[in-house]
Design an enzyme around this catalytic site. Sequence first.
Site: not given
Length: 176
Positions: A111, A131
Amino acid sequence: MAYEHIRVDREGHVTIITLNRPDVMNALHSPAHFEMHEVLDAFAADPDQWVGIITGAGDRAFSAGNDLKHQATGGEMRTPPTGFAGLTSRFDLNKPLIAAVNGVAMGGGFEIALACDIIVASEAAVFALPEPRVGLAALAGGLHRLPRAIGVKRAMGMILTGRRVSAAEGEALGFV
């Protein structure tokens, strides 16, 4: 200014920001997030610095993302208003940032890279948003930035499965 978890070097008009926690694959915890916030504020305010490069210390990882071991042992997990690594919610930076990915860029590490303007990767780089494998979601902008970079269908394949992508495949997909 000296930082504990971030190294800053200036070469002419270029600021090189190194996530400097190689013992934990440059995973970030609260102190590192706030240091990055300060470093990026200083970079943004300095008219003599035109371009920023973010990289990771060592040859194993750009960043493994969130320091889950720190969090699991009760360590505080706060981020500044500018988001993960002081970057993912920073929308007013008018200077280019380059992610120089030299190894693993997982979760929040990916990210960070996606929040940069350009991603340059070594052949050893590996990208993923893992995730979902632990019941979480990439909430530091990855769910929005990756589909914009490579298209919704290809991004969903990575987002929903947590699949790892090599630098070569990242280039073919269009984010490297």
